[in-house]
Design a protein around this motif. Structure first.
Motif, short mmCIF file in Angstrom:
data_model
loop_
_atom_site.label_atom_id
_atom_site.label_comp_id
_atom_site.label_asym_id
_atom_site.label_seq_id
_atom_site.Cartn_x
_atom_site.Cartn_y
_atom_site.Cartn_z
N GLU A 56 0.81 -1.21 0.11
CA GLU A 56 -0.13 0.02 0.07
C GLU A 56 0.91 1.35 0.01
N GLY A 62 -6.37 9.07 1.14
CA GLY A 62 -6.58 7.65 1.26
C GLY A 62 -5.30 6.83 0.80
N GLN A 79 -6.07 -1.88 -6.14
CA GLN A 79 -7.14 -1.38 -5.14
C GLN A 79 -6.87 0.21 -4.94
N THR A 81 -8.57 3.24 -1.86
CA THR A 81 -9.39 3.48 -1.03
C THR A 81 -9.46 5.05 -0.52
N TYR A 82 -10.51 5.71 -0.75
CA TYR A 82 -10.62 7.27 -0.60
C TYR A 82 -11.15 7.06 1.01
N LEU A 83 -10.59 7.79 1.96
CA LEU A 83 -10.77 8.01 3.40
C LEU A 83 -11.33 9.39 3.54
#
Length: 85
Positions: A56, A62, A79, A81-83
């Motif tokens: 990652e 994100g 992948q 991932t928006y946080l």
């Protein structure tokens, strides 16, 4: 053939709903990985051993997970991932 970065799997689908600023940060990070892979693996079409393990990368807003495929000379964004931070 030269090294490139591409979205793979469900990551491409996730880009449709992620904010543009976050996607720019992901693309900047992916571009850096492409340059590093190209510099470290000049002879990508004749690989020896297995592909390096992806991991990652944290970016503003994100993170994203990537996988390097040496034989294809690709860095795949597997992948995102928006946080929202």
């Amino acid at each position: 053939m030269s090294w490139k970065g591409e979205y793979a799997f469900g990551a491409e689908e996730a880009t449709r709903t992620a904010p543009a600023e976050f996607l720019r940060a992901v693309e900047v990070g992916a571009d850096e990985l492409v340059r590093a892979a190209e510099a470290l693996r000049v002879h990508g079409r004749a690989p020896r051993g297995i592909d390096p393990e992806g991991t990652e990368v944290i970016v503003p807003g994100g993170m994203f997970r990537y996988q390097i495929v040496v034989r294809s000379e690709r860095v795949y964004i597997a992948q995102i991932t928006y946080l929202g931070f």
